[in-house]
Design an enzyme around this catalytic site. Sequence first.
Site, PDB file in Angstrom:
ATOM      1  N   ASP A   1       0.841  -1.200   0.000  1.00  2.00           N
ATOM      2  CA  ASP A   1       0.000   0.000   0.000  1.00  2.00           C
ATOM      3  C   ASP A   1       0.881   1.257   0.000  1.00  2.00           C
ATOM      4  OD1 ASP A   1      -2.636  -1.446   0.466  1.00  2.00           O
ATOM      5  OD2 ASP A   1      -1.483  -2.109   2.184  1.00  2.00           O
TER       6      ASP A   1
ATOM      7  N   GLU B   1       1.547  -6.646  -5.793  1.00  4.31           N
ATOM      8  CA  GLU B   1       1.431  -5.985  -7.104  1.00  4.31           C
ATOM      9  C   GLU B   1       2.637  -5.130  -7.467  1.00  4.31           C
ATOM     10  OE1 GLU B   1      -1.023  -5.960  -4.885  1.00  4.31           O
ATOM     11  OE2 GLU B   1      -2.827  -6.729  -5.855  1.00  4.31           O
TER      12      GLU B   1
HETATM   13  O1  TRH Z   1       4.430  -6.142   0.546  1.00  4.48           O
HETATM   14  P1  TRH Z   1       3.542  -6.813  -0.422  1.00  4.48           P
HETATM   15  O2  TRH Z   1       3.302  -8.225  -0.170  1.00  4.48           O
HETATM   16  O3  TRH Z   1       2.181  -6.037  -0.480  1.00  4.48           O
HETATM   17  C1  TRH Z   1       0.995  -6.733  -0.813  1.00  4.48           C
HETATM   18  C2  TRH Z   1       0.251  -5.970  -1.868  1.00  4.48           C
HETATM   19  O4  TRH Z   1       0.129  -4.631  -1.553  1.00  4.48           O
HETATM   20  C3  TRH Z   1      -1.134  -6.543  -2.041  1.00  4.48           C
HETATM   21  O5  TRH Z   1      -1.906  -5.678  -2.818  1.00  4.48           O
HETATM   22  C4  TRH Z   1      -1.840  -6.708  -0.725  1.00  4.48           C
HETATM   23  O6  TRH Z   1      -3.058  -7.321  -0.966  1.00  4.48           O
HETATM   24  C5  TRH Z   1      -1.008  -7.555   0.193  1.00  4.48           C
HETATM   25  O7  TRH Z   1       0.260  -6.953   0.374  1.00  4.48           O
HETATM   26  C6  TRH Z   1      -1.679  -7.693   1.547  1.00  4.48           C
HETATM   27  O8  TRH Z   1       4.152  -6.727  -1.917  1.00  4.48           O
HETATM   28  P2  TRH Z   1       4.351  -5.509  -2.938  1.00  4.48           P
HETATM   29  O9  TRH Z   1       3.030  -5.002  -3.428  1.00  4.48           O
HETATM   30  O10 TRH Z   1       5.282  -5.944  -3.951  1.00  4.48           O
HETATM   31  O11 TRH Z   1       5.029  -4.378  -2.069  1.00  4.48           O
HETATM   32  C7  TRH Z   1       6.327  -4.476  -1.590  1.00  4.48           C
HETATM   33  C8  TRH Z   1       6.968  -3.107  -1.586  1.00  4.48           C
HETATM   34  O12 TRH Z   1       8.159  -3.135  -0.827  1.00  4.48           O
HETATM   35  C9  TRH Z   1       7.324  -2.643  -2.984  1.00  4.48           C
HETATM   36  O13 TRH Z   1       7.088  -1.263  -3.110  1.00  4.48           O
HETATM   37  C10 TRH Z   1       8.830  -2.916  -3.059  1.00  4.48           C
HETATM   38  C11 TRH Z   1       9.223  -2.632  -1.635  1.00  4.48           C
HETATM   39  N1  TRH Z   1      10.484  -3.226  -1.181  1.00  4.48           N
HETATM   40  C12 TRH Z   1      11.603  -2.418  -1.126  1.00  4.48           C
HETATM   41  O14 TRH Z   1      11.549  -1.238  -1.489  1.00  4.48           O
HETATM   42  N2  TRH Z   1      12.771  -2.944  -0.633  1.00  4.48           N
HETATM   43  C13 TRH Z   1      12.868  -4.226  -0.208  1.00  4.48           C
HETATM   44  O15 TRH Z   1      13.969  -4.648   0.239  1.00  4.48           O
HETATM   45  C14 TRH Z   1      11.702  -5.057  -0.323  1.00  4.48           C
HETATM   46  C15 TRH Z   1      11.779  -6.503   0.101  1.00  4.48           C
HETATM   47  C16 TRH Z   1      10.519  -4.530  -0.797  1.00  4.48           C
END
Ligand code: TRH
Length: 369
Positions: A14, A247
């Site tokens: 989010d 996503e």
């Molecule tokens: O964290 P997520 O699993 O989030 C999800 C989605 O939002 C989904 O819509 C929701 O239903 C669910 O949670 C509950 O995965 P997502 O969407 O890829 O988000 C991860 C964010 O973290 C992304 O912006 C990348 C960032 N990130 C970093 O910047 N550095 C890191 O080292 C890592 C591991 C992630």
Amino acid sequence: MWDLFCRVVDNFGDVGVCWRLAADLATRGQRVRLWCDDPSALAWMAPDGSPQVQVMPWPERLSHVEPGEVVIEAFACDPPADFVRAMAAAPRPPVWINLEYLSAESWVERCHGLPSPQSSGPGAGLTKWFFHPGFSSATGGLIREAGLLEAQGRFEREAWLRHLGVHLRQGERLVVLFCYANPALPQLVQLLADQPTTLALTPGHTQAQVHRMALPPGVRTLDLPFLSQHDFDRLLWSADLNLVRGEDSLVRALWAGRPFLWQLYPQDDDAHIVKAGAFLDRWLGTDTAGQAPWKADLRGLWQAWNPASRPQDPRPAGSRPLVLPDASSWTAGVQALRQDLLRQDDLTTQLMRFVACRGQVAGTGESSA
Ligand code: TRH
């Protein structure tokens, strides 16, 4: 001024999506207030912030703040009633947008851009617009910052990996792992043992899961710290295989152009299976008869990687045979998809255009485009 509202329901997606959008708007000369109920992850995602983006705590009351020209509520997060009342009372009400979750399902094209006139509540008289990110020209597209692929082209993989503490041996494969609990993980790790492999583990849940497993010979692990979004991109660019979840990391894996598997957040009603299938059909086509072997292998792997919460199949989740698709066909397949997606305007461009069109008629329920 753009007011962007974000409630963190779970995990990092989010706030991750909202930050990317805010930062991208800022690079296009826009000023953004990002109102967030839990911005704690921004400390590592965006340690340098952005001069044009103000991160604000989620307020219970907001009567003293004048709304900006555009109000975006991310994922139907419901801005505070006082703020919405101020929007309705403004001489020129802001354009009010609900930015939805990303999906490749076909209903997204029908719903993208639809108005939702508000007949009651604090926003009575206003119109809220649905804006759906997506993978076709009938949707709002995907976040893609200007110059992203050019930056990837200039990227120096070895030097960057060394800086991160990753020292790959000759012929060693780098696999990035960012996943939810996954019963197929032990099988996948076994498959990866066909070649020397370093599994780069993202913090938290992923690391805990792998640390409980016995690793086959040839597979070693490296625990990563949380990286900034900027460096997370570079990590995905560096990998031979990206195992991503949610996503936002899906989109970044697409732009990375490397083979990837996507794990969707598992849901009790198995909505994630429908969503995973829609994306795969959009990518590989629905006609599975006589398809290239790498596509059939990918479908099998994809299904095992996204098990149903209520499996119809009597075999326990995670027991399906897995085969890694041929790496060069898989890479070519991802790059063809990326090429296709590059033809559509990015989400921020489309959003700014959408707002410019609605700006003339905000609050009336009419559409000018
Ligand atoms: O964290 P997520 O699993 O989030 C999800 C989605 O939002 C989904 O819509 C929701 O239903 C669910 O949670 C509950 O995965 P997502 O969407 O890829 O988000 C991860 C964010 O973290 C992304 O912006 C990348 C960032 N990130 C970093 O910047 N550095 C890191 O080292 C890592 C591991 C992630």
